[in-house]
Design a protein around this motif. Structure first.
Motif, PDB file in Angstrom:
ATOM      1  N   LEU A 300      96.405 -10.430 -32.417  1.00 23.59           N
ATOM      2  CA  LEU A 300      95.549  -9.489 -33.026  1.00 23.59           C
ATOM      3  C   LEU A 300      94.442  -8.442 -32.068  1.00 23.59           C
ATOM      4  O   LEU A 300      93.879  -7.360 -32.100  1.00 23.59           O
ATOM      5  N   LYS A 301      93.719  -9.543 -31.077  1.00 27.24           N
ATOM      6  CA  LYS A 301      93.488  -8.516 -29.625  1.00 27.24           C
ATOM      7  C   LYS A 301      94.113  -7.180 -29.140  1.00 27.24           C
ATOM      8  O   LYS A 301      93.642  -6.028 -29.084  1.00 27.24           O
ATOM      9  N   ALA A 302      96.064  -7.059 -29.202  1.00 26.38           N
ATOM     10  CA  ALA A 302      96.551  -6.394 -28.746  1.00 26.38           C
ATOM     11  C   ALA A 302      96.774  -6.113 -29.656  1.00 26.38           C
ATOM     12  O   ALA A 302      96.566  -4.139 -29.383  1.00 26.38           O
ATOM     13  N   MET A 303      96.575  -5.688 -31.546  1.00 25.33           N
ATOM     14  CA  MET A 303      96.832  -5.007 -32.115  1.00 25.33           C
ATOM     15  C   MET A 303      95.145  -3.764 -32.232  1.00 25.33           C
ATOM     16  O   MET A 303      95.270  -2.746 -32.379  1.00 25.33           O
ATOM     17  N   CYS A 304      94.095  -4.237 -31.876  1.00 23.36           N
ATOM     18  CA  CYS A 304      92.805  -3.757 -32.091  1.00 23.36           C
ATOM     19  C   CYS A 304      92.681  -2.772 -30.941  1.00 23.36           C
ATOM     20  O   CYS A 304      92.130  -1.657 -30.822  1.00 23.36           O
ATOM     21  N   LYS A 305      93.109  -2.975 -29.270  1.00 22.72           N
ATOM     22  CA  LYS A 305      93.437  -2.400 -28.233  1.00 22.72           C
ATOM     23  C   LYS A 305      94.760  -1.047 -28.880  1.00 22.72           C
ATOM     24  O   LYS A 305      94.183   0.442 -28.337  1.00 22.72           O
ATOM     25  N   LEU A 306      95.768  -0.810 -29.600  1.00 20.96           N
ATOM     26  CA  LEU A 306      96.107  -0.032 -29.579  1.00 20.96           C
ATOM     27  C   LEU A 306      95.577   0.694 -30.832  1.00 20.96           C
ATOM     28  O   LEU A 306      95.655   1.892 -31.143  1.00 20.96           O
ATOM     29  N   LEU A 307      94.997  -0.023 -31.793  1.00 24.26           N
ATOM     30  CA  LEU A 307      94.351   1.292 -33.164  1.00 24.26           C
ATOM     31  C   LEU A 307      93.221   1.984 -32.473  1.00 24.26           C
ATOM     32  O   LEU A 307      92.945   3.032 -32.507  1.00 24.26           O
ATOM     33  N   ILE A 308      92.786   0.992 -31.005  1.00 23.01           N
ATOM     34  CA  ILE A 308      91.435   1.752 -30.418  1.00 23.01           C
ATOM     35  C   ILE A 308      91.930   3.389 -29.758  1.00 23.01           C
ATOM     36  O   ILE A 308      91.653   4.716 -29.515  1.00 23.01           O
ATOM     37  N   ALA A 309      93.183   3.509 -28.992  1.00 18.54           N
ATOM     38  CA  ALA A 309      93.829   3.987 -28.323  1.00 18.54           C
ATOM     39  C   ALA A 309      94.718   4.915 -28.938  1.00 18.54           C
ATOM     40  O   ALA A 309      94.522   6.641 -28.837  1.00 18.54           O
ATOM     41  N   GLU A 310      94.622   4.307 -30.706  1.00 19.93           N
ATOM     42  CA  GLU A 310      95.131   5.606 -31.665  1.00 19.93           C
ATOM     43  C   GLU A 310      94.565   6.494 -31.649  1.00 19.93           C
ATOM     44  O   GLU A 310      94.022   7.302 -32.189  1.00 19.93           O
TER      45      GLU A 310
END
Length: 770
Positions: A300-310
């Motif tokens: 979930l934390k990795a997904m959040c990081k990817l969303l922030i990057a997007e």
């Protein structure tokens, strides 16, 4: 055999097939009818199934999945799990009458398997096991109530009594139960939520202000993406697959996150669809992320990081807010800046490696929902039963808050409750943690001062019994001995009690792990007609989405000696409290409308209860987060939180074990020694392992092994399991509960929620010694 645990029974006939790749379909239809007809005649069985989950029928005694808000199937508004649960209630070919207890002593019964105990059928009369006796014998109801009342009133303090509740009690029974217990003078009201979804309650209450789902049934049909985490819907909530299939056919996508490939995550064959039956079921998972056990927080934390990057990419392209719902974050949340800053402390590649995935695999999942807020995340015990369970679910909320997926059609947080009215019991006040507003309402309506101190949860109850602080155990349903962690320790605590009482429909092992005196009180089930002084009665239950609906029993009870749960509780309250009570308990038994009127005066959201519950399909309770109202948090906003993954450091000969249930059981109730969807037949004592782990440990397929956990210098062992090669991440293993609950130490529980860590137990696997 250890007399505290089930017999380590090998069938000797283990057969292995390839795991199935579709849930439901013809095999589910056949299994449903086989189970029903095995226990009763065709007319009784068909009548029960035809009325199951209908608006004028009875609520399924299995899971808490909601019924469709609108039209329901007139043929079969139920699943295989529900049919099996109903079959257990309608059994007439076998009954656990006093003759059974004349034939078998308690010492002989405890040697039987859980499957055998359940197959003996419905209990028919109240039974007592007196001090020093070897057999349960019949007892009159009035004598039973007097016995319990005498024991309760002889205690030095009301807090020496523990009143447990399973999740099947109706709203009406739960309300009078907690009212009686508080009038008696204690808040010792542990329940099965303590063992399963307590982490959910804590996390959602802290972040959103309400410990319940924010979605409706229709949200599943209209979502763009559903992410299923730590749950096996094909077994635990098969009816959930129906709206998921509808969502898929409208173009929606499904992300499945699980250490095991499960049939219910891969495809669903709707039994009432000619298309599905002829051409195959609907593929469910568009992306399957086979994570290591308890790595969901890192994912979930990795997904959040990817969303922030997007979002950063979109902002640079002149499209701020294309990925994140910046307006929602600004207006409705707090803690966003701290949360985003905390993400800098975590490396994306390390998070992916912790999960056993690649960044590309996680990105593939994120790409499905990065441009839509219509995202539902659902979960069950695969997320809750870990030391970091509360933190993991809080991270679920972080992801949904980033997307603005709370309080919109087609989006939200969706815990999947496992017991049919476990959520309703909590709403009615069955909880060891006292809510001031409920206590004030009880004092106003009933003119007494309820106790203010928090009571024992399930873990604390077991410890209290061990320490001599818990002397009477009263169980309203359930199988506490086998549901609880640290089986031997739990059993030893119960054996130290002066009195153990169980209100039950069928025989289970908890009746055989008893105090100095023991009582079994047989009750009506959901399927049974409930006739009281004013005529036929109905009860009501709350689904996991907060719908309260009525439930009517439709069959004649198997015995004239059965009482409803409401009647049992009220008669016990009258015998125990006497003139100290301000309640006319007899009038409540005579007409359940009077109970609902009292609920309407006491509990928020139940105004005009008797009128609203009679509406076809029931009514939704108020749900502030569903309306983007978060007034019950500390600052009136939804909370972003900062949570850190805690990877498990294993030695070369250690594995991380998660307890699971087979397709042929419901919670602790075993229907068959099999697991059809996983290809296991004629055996339950199996351990699923990766082939490379089997080889590295010097083991072989179908070899007999023992499982050992070691915590705080103490080794616990579950004996004689059979090795089964399976598609599971390396370093991970799985085996069925309740057989493996013995491995979970009583002190190993989730932070904040005290939920046992049944899904992340460090174990060693060694050959069984001859």
């Amino acid at each position: 055999m250890d007399q505290n645990t089930p017999p380590e029974e090998f069938t000797g006939d283990l057969e292995l097939d390839k795991p199935e790749t579709e849930a439901a379909g013809m095999s589910a239809i056949v299994a449903s009818f086989e189970h029903v007809l095995r226990g009763t005649n065709v007319s009784r069985g068909w009548k029960a199934l035809a009325n199951l989950n209908q608006k004028d029928g009875f609520d399924c005694p299995s899971c808490a999945w909601p019924d469709p808000d609108g039209k329901r199937s007139p043929i079969a508004e139920y699943c295989e799990s529900g049919a099996k649960a109903v079959a257990d209630e309608v059994m007439t070919k076998h009954t656990a009458s006093p003759v059974l207890f004349q034939r078998y002593s308690v010492a002989e019964l405890i040697e039987k398997s859980d499957l055998w105990l359940g197959q003996q059928g419905r209990l028919t009369q109240p039974l007592v096991l007196r001090p020093g006796a070897t057999h349960y014998v019949p007892i009159d109801w009035s004598e039973a109530f007097d016995l319990i009342a005498d024991q309760l009133n002889a205690l030095e303090s009301p807090d020496e009594a523990i009143f447990y509740t399973s999740g099947r009690a109706s709203n009406e029974a739960a309300f009078v139960y907690q009212l009686f217990v508080k009038m008696f003078g204690t808040n010792n009201l542990p329940d099965c939520s303590n063992m399963c979804h307590e982490s959910t309650t804590v996390a959602l209450t802290d972040t959103l202000g309400l410990g319940k789902a924010t979605v409706t049934y229709e949200d599943y049909e209209t979502a763009d993406v559903v992410m299923i985490m730590g749950q096996n819907p094909g077994t635990t909530a098969p009816r959930m697959l129906t709206p998921m299939e509808e969502m898929k056919r409208k173009g929606g996508k499904i992300i499945a996150v699980n250490p095991l490939h499960e049939a219910g995550l891969l495809a669903f064959k709707y039994p009432q669809s000619p298309r599905d039956m002829l051409f195959g079921g609907e593929k469910l998972a568009d992306v399957f992320l086979q994570v290591r056990i308890n790595s969901d927080l890192a994912l979930l934390k990795a997904m959040c990081k990817l969303l922030i990057a997007e979002e950063q990419k979109a902002a640079m392209a002149g499209q701020p807010g294309k990925v994140l719902d910046l307006h929602f974050i600004e207006q409705y949340t707090s803690g966003y800046e701290s949360f985003v800053k905390s993400l800098d402390h975590f490396d994306l590649n390390e998070l992916a490696a912790q999960c056993g995935l690649t960044v590309e695999q996680i990105q593939q999942a994120v790409d499905l929902f990065k441009y839509t807020p219509k995202l539902i995340i659902c979960w069950a015990m695969g997320l809750t039963q870990h030391k970091n369970g509360v933190a993991t679910i809080s991270e679920v909320i972080n992801l949904l808050l980033l997307k603005g997926s709370i309080g919109i059609k087609g989006g939200g947080a969706s815990p999947i409750r496992g017991h049919s009215n476990v959520q309703g019991d909590r709403t009615m006040g069955v909880w060891e943690k006292t809510k001031p507003e409920l206590l004030e309402a009880l004092e106003r309506v009933f003119q007494f001062k309820p106790p203010r101190e928090n009571g024992y949860d399930a873990v604390a109850s077991v410890k209290a019994m061990h320490e001599g602080k818990g002397k009477v155990f009263f169980g309203l349903g359930g199988n506490f001995t086998m549901a609880m962690s640290d089986t031997n320790f739990t059993a030893e605590g119960l054996r130290k009690c002066r009195l153990t009482v169980h209100v039950s429909t069928k025989l289970n092992r908890s009746h055989l792990i008893h105090g100095e005196t023991a009582l079994i009180l047989p009750c009506l089930g959901r399927t049974d007609h409930d006739i009281q002084a004013s005529g036929p009665q109905f009860i009501s239950c709350e689904s996991t989405t907060g719908v309260v609906a009525q439930s009517h029993g439709i069959l004649d009870p198997v015995s004239p000696h059965l009482k409803s749960e409401v009647a049992i509780i009220c008669e016990l309250a009258k015998a125990t409290l006497g003139e100290k009570s301000t309640v006319d308990w007899d009038s409540l038994v005579a007409d359940y409308d009077r109970i609902r009127d009292l609920i309407a005066q006491t509990i928020k959201g139940f105004d005009n209860y008797n009128q609203k519950v009679r509406q076809p399909g029931g009514f939704y309770l108020p749900n502030d987060p569903r309306d983007r109202v978060f007034k019950n948090t500390s600052d009136g906003k939804a909370h972003f939180t900062v949570n850190a993954p805690t990877p498990h450091e294993l030695q070369s000969d250690e594995l991380l074990l998660m307890t699971i249930r087979s397709h042929d059981q419901f919670n602790t109730t075993v229907y068959k020694n099999a697991d059809r969807y996983r290809g296991v037949h004629n055996e339950r004592r199996v351990v699923f392992m990766h082939p490379d782990d089997i080889a590295s440990l010097g083991l072989q397929e179908k070899q007999a092994v023992d499982l050992h956990s070691r915590y705080d210098g103490e080794t616990r062992t579950a004996h004689r399991f059979i090795v089964v090669p399976y598609d599971i991440p390396r370093g991970c293993t799985a085996a069925y509960f309740p057989e493996t609950n013995v491995l979970v130490p009583i002190d190993q529980m989730a932070e904040k929620s005290h939920t046992p860590i049944s899904k992340s137990i460090v174990v060693k696997v060694t050959p069984t010694q001859a």
